[in-house]
Design a protein around this motif. Structure first.
Motif, PDB file in Angstrom:
ATOM      1  N   HIS A   1      -4.432   7.768   2.574  1.00  0.00           N
ATOM      2  CA  HIS A   1      -3.708   6.900   3.297  1.00  0.00           C
ATOM      3  C   HIS A   1      -3.860   5.555   3.016  1.00  0.00           C
ATOM      4  O   HIS A   1      -5.369   5.292   3.173  1.00  0.00           O
ATOM      5  N   GLY A   2      -2.987   4.626   3.015  1.00  0.00           N
ATOM      6  CA  GLY A   2      -3.081   3.140   2.954  1.00  0.00           C
ATOM      7  C   GLY A   2      -3.874   2.687   1.644  1.00  0.00           C
ATOM      8  O   GLY A   2      -4.548   1.559   1.658  1.00  0.00           O
ATOM      9  N   MET A   3      -3.738   3.305   0.444  1.00  0.00           N
ATOM     10  CA  MET A   3      -3.952   2.969  -0.701  1.00  0.00           C
ATOM     11  C   MET A   3      -3.759   1.629  -1.075  1.00  0.00           C
ATOM     12  O   MET A   3      -2.426   1.507  -1.359  1.00  0.00           O
ATOM     13  N   PRO A   4      -4.181   0.493  -1.306  1.00  0.00           N
ATOM     14  CA  PRO A   4      -3.737  -0.624  -1.885  1.00  0.00           C
ATOM     15  C   PRO A   4      -3.081  -0.292  -3.497  1.00  0.00           C
ATOM     16  O   PRO A   4      -3.561   0.368  -4.031  1.00  0.00           O
ATOM     17  N   GLU A   5      -2.017  -1.007  -3.746  1.00  0.00           N
ATOM     18  CA  GLU A   5      -1.387  -0.831  -4.976  1.00  0.00           C
ATOM     19  C   GLU A   5      -1.039   0.764  -5.316  1.00  0.00           C
ATOM     20  O   GLU A   5      -1.356   1.194  -6.473  1.00  0.00           O
ATOM     21  N   ALA A   6      -0.496   1.400  -4.323  1.00  0.00           N
ATOM     22  CA  ALA A   6      -0.546   2.861  -4.405  1.00  0.00           C
ATOM     23  C   ALA A   6       0.542   3.359  -5.767  1.00  0.00           C
ATOM     24  O   ALA A   6       0.052   4.438  -6.477  1.00  0.00           O
ATOM     25  N   ARG A   7       1.548   2.652  -5.900  1.00  0.00           N
ATOM     26  CA  ARG A   7       2.440   2.991  -7.001  1.00  0.00           C
ATOM     27  C   ARG A   7       1.609   2.761  -8.338  1.00  0.00           C
ATOM     28  O   ARG A   7       1.715   3.649  -9.097  1.00  0.00           O
ATOM     29  N   LEU A   8       0.746   1.818  -8.630  1.00  0.00           N
ATOM     30  CA  LEU A   8       0.019   1.684  -9.515  1.00  0.00           C
ATOM     31  C   LEU A   8      -0.989   2.436  -9.865  1.00  0.00           C
ATOM     32  O   LEU A   8      -1.254   3.275 -10.786  1.00  0.00           O
ATOM     33  N   ALA A   9      -1.551   2.757  -8.851  1.00  0.00           N
ATOM     34  CA  ALA A   9      -2.662   4.017  -8.598  1.00  0.00           C
ATOM     35  C   ALA A   9      -2.101   5.317  -9.114  1.00  0.00           C
ATOM     36  O   ALA A   9      -2.807   6.078  -9.812  1.00  0.00           O
ATOM     37  N   GLU A  10      -0.831   5.741  -8.506  1.00  0.00           N
ATOM     38  CA  GLU A  10      -0.134   6.797  -9.052  1.00  0.00           C
ATOM     39  C   GLU A  10       0.259   6.797 -10.534  1.00  0.00           C
ATOM     40  O   GLU A  10      -0.143   7.702 -11.334  1.00  0.00           O
ATOM     41  N   PHE A  11       0.527   5.846 -11.138  1.00  0.00           N
ATOM     42  CA  PHE A  11       0.639   5.579 -12.479  1.00  0.00           C
ATOM     43  C   PHE A  11      -0.462   5.775 -13.321  1.00  0.00           C
ATOM     44  O   PHE A  11      -0.406   6.613 -14.265  1.00  0.00           O
ATOM     45  N   THR A  12      -1.704   5.154 -12.924  1.00  0.00           N
ATOM     46  CA  THR A  12      -2.635   5.565 -13.700  1.00  0.00           C
ATOM     47  C   THR A  12      -3.140   6.738 -13.717  1.00  0.00           C
ATOM     48  O   THR A  12      -3.733   7.127 -14.508  1.00  0.00           O
ATOM     49  N   ILE A  13      -3.445   7.338 -12.425  1.00  0.00           N
ATOM     50  CA  ILE A  13      -3.606   8.793 -12.284  1.00  0.00           C
ATOM     51  C   ILE A  13      -2.864   9.884 -13.416  1.00  0.00           C
ATOM     52  O   ILE A  13      -3.644  10.562 -13.909  1.00  0.00           O
TER      53      ILE A  13
ATOM     54  N   ALA B   1       0.795  -1.058  -0.121  1.00  0.00           N
ATOM     55  CA  ALA B   1       0.282  -0.126   0.023  1.00  0.00           C
ATOM     56  C   ALA B   1       0.791   1.411   0.108  1.00  0.00           C
ATOM     57  O   ALA B   1       2.215   1.197  -0.217  1.00  0.00           O
ATOM     58  N   GLY B   2       0.240   2.285   0.071  1.00  0.00           N
ATOM     59  CA  GLY B   2       1.104   3.601   0.174  1.00  0.00           C
ATOM     60  C   GLY B   2       0.230   4.860   0.399  1.00  0.00           C
ATOM     61  O   GLY B   2      -1.122   4.670   0.513  1.00  0.00           O
ATOM     62  N   THR B   3       0.529   6.074   0.343  1.00  0.00           N
ATOM     63  CA  THR B   3       0.023   7.183   0.886  1.00  0.00           C
ATOM     64  C   THR B   3       0.031   8.045  -0.553  1.00  0.00           C
ATOM     65  O   THR B   3       1.027   8.417  -1.172  1.00  0.00           O
ATOM     66  N   LEU B   4      -0.977   8.277  -1.198  1.00  0.00           N
ATOM     67  CA  LEU B   4      -1.101   9.174  -2.609  1.00  0.00           C
ATOM     68  C   LEU B   4      -1.351  10.629  -2.124  1.00  0.00           C
ATOM     69  O   LEU B   4      -2.220  10.853  -1.306  1.00  0.00           O
TER      70      LEU B   4
END
Length: 93
Positions: free
Chosen positions: A66-78, A50-53
């Motif tokens: 906070h605590g977003m699963p697959e945060a790096r993938l979410a960052e890339f997608t966004i 997880a991670g914090t975006l």
């Protein structure tokens, strides 16, 4: 255990974060208001996947998820959504 009740939706217009069972919270971030997104996973976050975006909005406001699963993938997608959603550059020539 908040991540158990959290859900995240990415559309071509906004990011929607829903959290909570008893007192449901909904956060909507329109893409045209997001200027920057970054991910800062702690060691514990990395172990949990997880991670914090962190979002910087046009108003200068900082919003963190906070605590977003697959945060790096979410960052890339966004970031990909932001590139697609970016208004065309003005041609002064």
């Amino acid at each position: 255990l908040g991540w158990l009740s959290a859900s995240y939706t990415f559309t071509n217009r906004r990011i929607i974060a829903r959290d909570g069972w008893l007192s449901r919270r909904v956060l909507e971030l329109p893409l045209d208001q997001i200027r920057q997104v970054s991910c800062q996973p702690t060691l514990l976050d990395r172990l949990a996947g997880a991670g914090t975006l962190t979002f910087t909005l046009a108003s200068g406001q900082i919003v963190q998820l906070h605590g977003m699963p697959e945060a790096r993938l979410a960052e890339f997608t966004i970031n990909e959504l932001l590139v697609v959603h970016q208004p065309p550059a003005h041609d002064d020539g």
